[in-house]
Design a protein around this motif. Structure first.
Motif, short mmCIF file in Angstrom:
data_model
loop_
_atom_site.label_atom_id
_atom_site.label_comp_id
_atom_site.label_asym_id
_atom_site.label_seq_id
_atom_site.Cartn_x
_atom_site.Cartn_y
_atom_site.Cartn_z
N VAL A 1 130.98 10.08 61.78
CA VAL A 1 132.09 10.90 62.30
C VAL A 1 132.81 10.05 63.34
CG1 VAL A 1 130.77 13.06 61.94
CG2 VAL A 1 130.68 11.94 64.18
N TYR A 2 133.99 10.49 63.77
CA TYR A 2 134.68 9.77 64.85
C TYR A 2 133.94 10.00 66.17
CZ TYR A 2 138.72 8.23 62.14
OH TYR A 2 139.52 7.58 61.23
N GLY A 3 134.01 9.01 67.05
CA GLY A 3 133.35 9.12 68.36
C GLY A 3 134.35 8.98 69.49
N ILE B 1 124.46 4.99 72.35
CA ILE B 1 125.11 3.70 72.57
C ILE B 1 125.28 2.98 71.23
CG2 ILE B 1 124.75 1.41 73.56
CD1 ILE B 1 123.93 2.63 76.06
N HIS B 2 126.49 2.45 71.02
CA HIS B 2 126.81 1.75 69.78
C HIS B 2 126.85 0.26 70.04
CE1 HIS B 2 128.03 5.89 69.26
NE2 HIS B 2 128.06 5.72 67.95
N ILE B 3 126.07 -0.50 69.28
CA ILE B 3 125.97 -1.93 69.52
C ILE B 3 126.49 -2.72 68.33
CG2 ILE B 3 124.04 -1.70 71.15
CD1 ILE B 3 122.12 -2.43 68.87
N MET C 1 118.17 5.41 67.05
CA MET C 1 116.78 5.36 67.51
C MET C 1 116.72 5.60 69.01
SD MET C 1 114.93 2.60 65.13
CE MET C 1 115.85 1.14 65.55
N VAL C 2 115.81 6.46 69.42
CA VAL C 2 115.61 6.75 70.85
C VAL C 2 114.48 5.84 71.34
CG1 VAL C 2 114.91 8.52 72.50
CG2 VAL C 2 116.46 9.11 70.62
N LEU C 3 114.81 4.97 72.29
CA LEU C 3 113.87 3.93 72.77
C LEU C 3 113.90 3.86 74.29
CD1 LEU C 3 115.13 1.29 70.19
CD2 LEU C 3 112.89 2.42 70.13
N GLU D 1 126.61 13.36 60.94
CA GLU D 1 126.14 12.46 61.98
C GLU D 1 124.91 11.65 61.57
OE1 GLU D 1 126.81 15.62 62.25
OE2 GLU D 1 128.20 15.95 63.91
N SER D 2 124.61 10.67 62.41
CA SER D 2 123.44 9.83 62.16
C SER D 2 122.16 10.66 62.26
CB SER D 2 123.40 8.69 63.18
OG SER D 2 123.35 9.20 64.50
N THR D 3 121.14 10.20 61.56
CA THR D 3 119.79 10.75 61.72
C THR D 3 119.22 10.16 63.01
OG1 THR D 3 119.58 10.76 59.33
CG2 THR D 3 117.53 10.91 60.59
O1 TXA Z 1 126.70 9.73 63.96
C1 TXA Z 1 126.58 9.86 65.16
O2 TXA Z 1 125.47 9.84 65.73
C2 TXA Z 1 127.85 10.08 65.98
C3 TXA Z 1 128.71 8.80 65.91
C4 TXA Z 1 129.92 8.87 66.80
O3 TXA Z 1 127.90 7.70 66.23
N1 TXA Z 1 127.54 10.42 67.33
C5 TXA Z 1 127.01 11.60 67.68
O4 TXA Z 1 126.85 11.75 69.04
O5 TXA Z 1 126.72 12.46 66.89
P1 TXA Z 1 126.57 13.15 69.74
O6 TXA Z 1 126.60 12.85 71.19
O7 TXA Z 1 127.51 14.17 69.25
O8 TXA Z 1 125.11 13.45 69.34
C6 TXA Z 1 124.11 12.58 69.79
C7 TXA Z 1 122.81 13.26 69.94
C8 TXA Z 1 122.86 14.33 71.00
O9 TXA Z 1 122.28 15.49 70.45
C9 TXA Z 1 121.97 13.78 72.10
O10 TXA Z 1 121.27 14.78 72.72
C10 TXA Z 1 121.05 12.85 71.34
O11 TXA Z 1 121.87 12.29 70.37
N2 TXA Z 1 120.55 11.79 72.21
C11 TXA Z 1 121.23 10.78 72.77
N3 TXA Z 1 120.43 10.05 73.57
C12 TXA Z 1 119.22 10.60 73.53
C13 TXA Z 1 117.98 10.35 74.16
N4 TXA Z 1 117.81 9.35 75.02
N5 TXA Z 1 116.94 11.15 73.88
C14 TXA Z 1 117.08 12.17 73.03
N6 TXA Z 1 118.24 12.48 72.41
C15 TXA Z 1 119.30 11.72 72.66
#
Ligand code: TXA
Ligand code: MG
Length: 318
Positions: free
Chosen positions: A28-30, A58-60, A91-93, A172-174
């Motif tokens: 999706v768009y970010g 974070i996108h790398i 990945m959550v790291l 969205e991403s898994t």
């Molecule tokens: O496909 C995607 O993942 C898109 C594109 C733009 O990359 N991004 C996306 O971001 O869906 P967002 O913010 O809508 O959803 C990201 C999810 C959120 O539910 C957030 O809580 C989780 O990732 N997340 C991010 N960092 C985390 C962390 N350190 N621990 C647990 N969950 C985390």
């Protein structure tokens, strides 16, 4: 004048000034900003009206760059990156100290992925920092899969949407994490759970937690159209129950024999779940603008990415 533009130089200029822009990815768009800039990160949260307890991904630009943002990386994470990056796996790291607490909502962990989109990668290559980006929708709304969806959402407050066409994956991403040598699925997404299990073996799930979300993408109400939405295995029955109403239908492959004149969208005539996923949010955006009384969505086969589509449709009904 439209804020949609293909000018990567302009995008770089804005980002270098701590501004935020919308970027395309394959999912999706970010809404993206310099991951090391507190000013940019704050702007993202404010524009999106996102609660500060919900961390950003974070996108790398490369697999190698992972070590700049994360540490203590488990073997299984490296295996998954080798197979699925660039691609829709987050990945959550454990985070490196240089990642601002604002990005991670104070957590010691960071969500990271390398997107698989030529425009996003070209942009990342032109920057000397990674991009923090949540999906480019106001909090609780349907994620955008076209530049026009983003421009419609943010009529003010956003200077640029970088054009990248329709998102090929469309959901969205898994999201996966790692605890005690176990792989945990935090959010269903574009990579099927079965594909991940093929690499790391059995996985575990933490995907619904409304009080203290591990990954608030799991907040139950999310991805929701404004129109009241129902998810069912029996579309005909719901149609009968709702006779006389203006109804929008979201159907898997259109093989159901339905005698009605409703507004109808078939996600994949070829019964292909990946194609269905790529058309899902566009269908929701479209129907939500049609002044309908209700939307009825057909439950997808519960395998592969079908599980992720059902997860999003389920949340759309809340
Ligand atoms: O496909 C995607 O993942 C898109 C594109 C733009 O990359 N991004 C996306 O971001 O869906 P967002 O913010 O809508 O959803 C990201 C999810 C959120 O539910 C957030 O809580 C989780 O990732 N997340 C991010 N960092 C985390 C962390 N350190 N621990 C647990 N969950 C985390
Ligand atoms: Mg989101």
């Amino acid at each position: 004048m439209s804020i949609i533009s293909s000018n990567i130089k302009k995008a770089v200029g804005l980002l270098n000034q701590d501004k935020i822009i919308a970027i395309p990815t394959e999912t999706v768009y970010g809404l993206a900003g310099n991951a090391f800039s507190e000013t940019a990160i704050k702007s993202i949260f404010l524009l999106k009206q996102r609660p500060f307890f919900n961390p950003l991904i974070i996108h790398i630009k490369s697999k190698e760059y992972l070590h700049q943002v994360a540490k203590d990386i488990p073997e299984n994470a490296l295996k998954l990156a080798a197979v699925f990056w660039p691609g829709p796996l987050t990945m959550v790291l454990n985070k490196q100290a240089n990642i601002p607490d604002l990005v991670t909502a104070g957590k010691p962990t960071v969500g990271v992925r390398m997107p698989d989109h030529p425009v996003a990668l070209e942009l990342l290559e032109s920057l000397n920092y990674p991009l923090a980006a949540p999906s480019a929708n106001p909090f609780g709304c349907i994620s955008p899969t076209k530049s026009i969806h983003v421009a419609d959402y943010f009529k003010s407050g956003l200077e640029m949407v970088l054009e990248g066409g329709s998102c090929s994956r469309g959901i969205e991403s898994t999201i996966v994490g790692f605890k005690d040598n176990k792989t945990i699925i935090y959010r269903f997404g574009s990579i099927a759970v079965e594909e991940i299990e093929a690499i790391v073996g059995e996985v575990f799930y933490i995907t619904k937690d409304d009080t203290a979300p591990e990954a608030p993408g799991m907040l139950t109400k999310h991805y929701a159209p404004k129109t009241k939405t129902f998810l069912t295995e029996n579309v005909s029955q719901l149609l009968t129950e709702n006779q006389g109403k203006k109804i929008g239908l979201i159907l898997f492959d259109g093989k159901l024999d339905l005698k009605n004149t409703s507004e109808k969208i078939i996600l994949s005539k070829n019964s292909n779940l990946l194609e269905a996923a790529s058309n899902l949010y566009e269908a929701m955006h479209y129907l939500d603008k049609k002044n309908l009384d209700i939307i009825i969505a057909e439950k997808m086969p519960d395998v592969g990415v079908g599980k992720s589509i059902n997860d999003r449709l389920e949340r759309a009904t809340k």
